[in-house]
Design an enzyme around this catalytic site. Sequence first.
Site, short mmCIF file in Angstrom:
data_model
loop_
_atom_site.label_atom_id
_atom_site.label_comp_id
_atom_site.label_asym_id
_atom_site.label_seq_id
_atom_site.Cartn_x
_atom_site.Cartn_y
_atom_site.Cartn_z
N HIS A 59 0.85 -1.19 0.00
CA HIS A 59 0.00 0.00 0.00
C HIS A 59 0.89 1.24 0.00
CE1 HIS A 59 -3.94 -1.91 0.35
NE2 HIS A 59 -3.33 -2.83 1.08
N ARG A 102 10.14 4.06 -17.04
CA ARG A 102 11.06 5.11 -16.61
C ARG A 102 11.06 5.31 -15.10
NH1 ARG A 102 9.24 7.38 -21.50
NH2 ARG A 102 7.59 8.56 -20.45
N ASP A 120 -6.11 -15.22 -7.63
CA ASP A 120 -7.54 -15.48 -7.80
C ASP A 120 -8.01 -15.19 -9.22
OD1 ASP A 120 -7.35 -12.74 -7.76
OD2 ASP A 120 -8.91 -12.42 -6.26
N ASP A 159 -5.41 -13.26 0.90
CA ASP A 159 -5.93 -11.94 1.24
C ASP A 159 -7.45 -12.03 1.42
OD1 ASP A 159 -5.89 -9.24 1.87
OD2 ASP A 159 -5.89 -8.56 -0.21
N LEU A 172 -11.04 -3.00 -5.23
CA LEU A 172 -11.03 -4.35 -4.71
C LEU A 172 -10.76 -4.32 -3.21
CD1 LEU A 172 -8.99 -6.21 -7.49
CD2 LEU A 172 -11.40 -6.54 -6.94
#
Length: 385
Positions: free
Chosen positions: A197, A229, A250, A276, A310
Amino acid sequence: MSTWGGPVDVTLTGGRVVTPDGVLESGWLAVRDGRILAVGEGAPPDGPTTDVSGSWLVPGFVDIHCHGGGGEAFTNADPDRVRKAASAHRRHGTTTLLASLVSRPVPEMVEQIAKLAELTQDGLISGLHLEGPFLSAARCGAHDPAILRPPDRDSVTKLLAAGGGAVRMITLAPELEGAVDAVRLLVDNGVLAAVGHTDGTEAQIRPAIDAGASVATHLFNGMRPLHHREPGPIGALLDDERVTVELICDLVHLHPTAVRLAARHAGTGRTVLITDAIAAAGVGDGVYDVGGLEVRVVDGVPTLAGGGSLAGSTLTMDAAFRNAVTSCGLSVVEASQAASTRPAALLGLSAQTGELRAGLAADLVVLDAELRPRDVMSRGAWVKD
């Protein structure tokens, strides 16, 4: 809910046994007193036998990133609810599991950690993974951005102390103030520092790896995209031999080609399959709470009710294993290493589980020809509904 019978003494015969040295095409595996007595080919040892011809025998799955299942989240630290969540995954072959917590205010997480830590002692869960609150608001995913914060030393110390050794991994964003020092603190306390994250550039990720960060939390997801880049976190994490990469296999979070490219580059020594999973795993579509946010599950895909991001998965490890083989091009041996052997090693459990070899706990999954669980054994006991 799955229940536990007592350990059985049995020799499983006729299956394709995945061992550290390769596949025994018509092998046997002997279980005695909850442990693997021996593995071999040819005539099995004396004692009761069960014919599993036509099946694969693989090590029990090790999931290092799982938020819940069976309708329950690990944030609800009541023992019965935790047991229900863990059992939902155990029926699908997960014999070792870290309970993952989503971002909440530090005092609330301290309470959750203290309650869950007690459940690690009986083996129901093997430790805790904290996904936050030290994450980037720009890549927050299904974490409440209002709760996210930099990782000051006092907060990290409180979270670790609450677990009394039960906290095994913490995910953080390296670009946050104090993050590199936090990585060093985690490593000094024997805790895995994971990068996730994050909106960091490659230049911001590298110092965290040099400080000891060794896991990429669900690579590709919840992080700045790869650019030719500016490689960003994906380039830095995937390219560094010191980092193990998590993959949510998944076929929703990642395209099969992305799984294949990452797994081929990282190799079996650095690739880990995870779920997860949220509470919806093993239950079905509906509305769920994830860290105080409303999540809607439609056709098995969880997304935030308002934003469409998600929000975890409804995946189980047997499906992740099967997808890796049938859709992403991994061999059964490679998938077994990613679903069992490597995550066990990452947690320092190689002397206990993660492989089918003599002396280890009898944690195993009997898969049919389509790689679906036929039976699951945990510590020598068959897992039953």
